[in-house]
Write a protein that holds these residues in place. Structure first.
Motif, short mmCIF file in Angstrom:
data_model
loop_
_atom_site.label_atom_id
_atom_site.label_comp_id
_atom_site.label_asym_id
_atom_site.label_seq_id
_atom_site.Cartn_x
_atom_site.Cartn_y
_atom_site.Cartn_z
N ARG A 38 0.84 -1.19 0.00
CA ARG A 38 0.00 0.00 0.00
C ARG A 38 0.88 1.25 0.00
O ARG A 38 2.02 1.22 0.45
N VAL A 48 2.32 -4.99 3.08
CA VAL A 48 1.23 -5.19 4.03
C VAL A 48 1.14 -6.66 4.43
O VAL A 48 1.14 -7.00 5.61
N SER A 63 1.55 -3.68 12.04
CA SER A 63 0.40 -2.80 12.24
C SER A 63 -0.93 -3.42 11.76
O SER A 63 -1.99 -2.91 12.10
N VAL A 64 -0.87 -4.51 11.01
CA VAL A 64 -2.11 -5.13 10.53
C VAL A 64 -2.33 -6.52 11.12
O VAL A 64 -3.38 -7.13 10.86
N ARG A 67 -5.73 -8.06 12.33
CA ARG A 67 -6.82 -7.33 11.67
C ARG A 67 -6.98 -7.73 10.21
O ARG A 67 -8.09 -7.75 9.69
N PHE A 68 -5.89 -8.02 9.54
CA PHE A 68 -5.91 -8.37 8.11
C PHE A 68 -5.56 -9.85 7.95
O PHE A 68 -4.74 -10.39 8.70
N MET A 83 -9.77 -7.31 5.34
CA MET A 83 -9.36 -6.25 6.25
C MET A 83 -10.49 -5.95 7.22
O MET A 83 -11.60 -5.64 6.79
N LEU A 86 -10.80 -1.62 10.51
CA LEU A 86 -10.02 -0.64 9.74
C LEU A 86 -9.87 0.66 10.49
O LEU A 86 -10.77 1.10 11.23
N LYS A 87 -8.72 1.29 10.27
CA LYS A 87 -8.37 2.55 10.91
C LYS A 87 -8.09 3.60 9.84
O LYS A 87 -7.71 3.25 8.71
N GLU A 89 -5.60 5.32 9.42
CA GLU A 89 -4.22 5.18 8.94
C GLU A 89 -4.04 4.04 7.95
O GLU A 89 -2.96 3.88 7.36
N ASP A 90 -5.09 3.25 7.72
CA ASP A 90 -5.05 2.22 6.68
C ASP A 90 -5.38 2.79 5.31
O ASP A 90 -5.29 2.09 4.30
N TYR A 94 -3.94 0.40 -2.52
CA TYR A 94 -3.46 -0.95 -2.26
C TYR A 94 -3.13 -1.65 -3.58
O TYR A 94 -3.96 -1.69 -4.49
#
Length: 125
Positions: A38, A48, A63-64, A67-68, A83, A86-87, A89-90, A94
């Motif tokens: 990304r 990522v 950081s993922v 979550r991912f 994903m 999600l935040k 900052e994501d 991609y």
């Protein structure tokens, strides 16, 4: 030669979910390491998640993690990035990437020799 086409991006609220898909052409897809990168505005492209050809090994940036989830369906020549949570900052463009140069799952983009055009993910706060 491999061609990659991403889909599934969009606008989502923080805490929401999206699933990205990457459809690949080429009969040797199943032998390639696949990954998602990304790039956010003003930032460098970053790794990522990645997955080995067999699907048995995956790699994620910290950081993922949790979550991912990356997965692949070699019968459909498709790799997915699920994903969740999600935040903002994501938010980024991609990219799907493929490598015929390694059997591992590196995070270095120079190892990946095929790239898609990207799909935009925007997470609002």
């Amino acid at each position: 030669q491999v061609q990659l086409v991403e889909s599934g991006g969009g606008l989502v609220q923080a805490g929401g979910s999206l699933r990205l898909s990457c459809a690949a052409s080429g009969r040797t897809f199943s032998s390639y390491t696949m990954a998602w990168f990304r790039q956010a505005p003003g930032k460098e492209r970053e790794f990522v998640a990645g997955i080995r050809w067999s699907g048995g090994n995956t790699n994620y940036i910290d950081s993922v993690k949790g979550r991912f989830t990356i997965a692949r369906d070699n019968a459909k020549n498709t790799v997915y990035l699920q994903m969740s949570s999600l935040k903002p900052e994501d938010t980024a463009l991609y990219y799907c990437a493929a490598s015929s140069r390694t059997i591992f799952v590196p995070s270095t983009d120079r190892v990946y020799n095929y790239w898609g055009q990207g799909t935009q993910v925007t997470v609002s706060s």
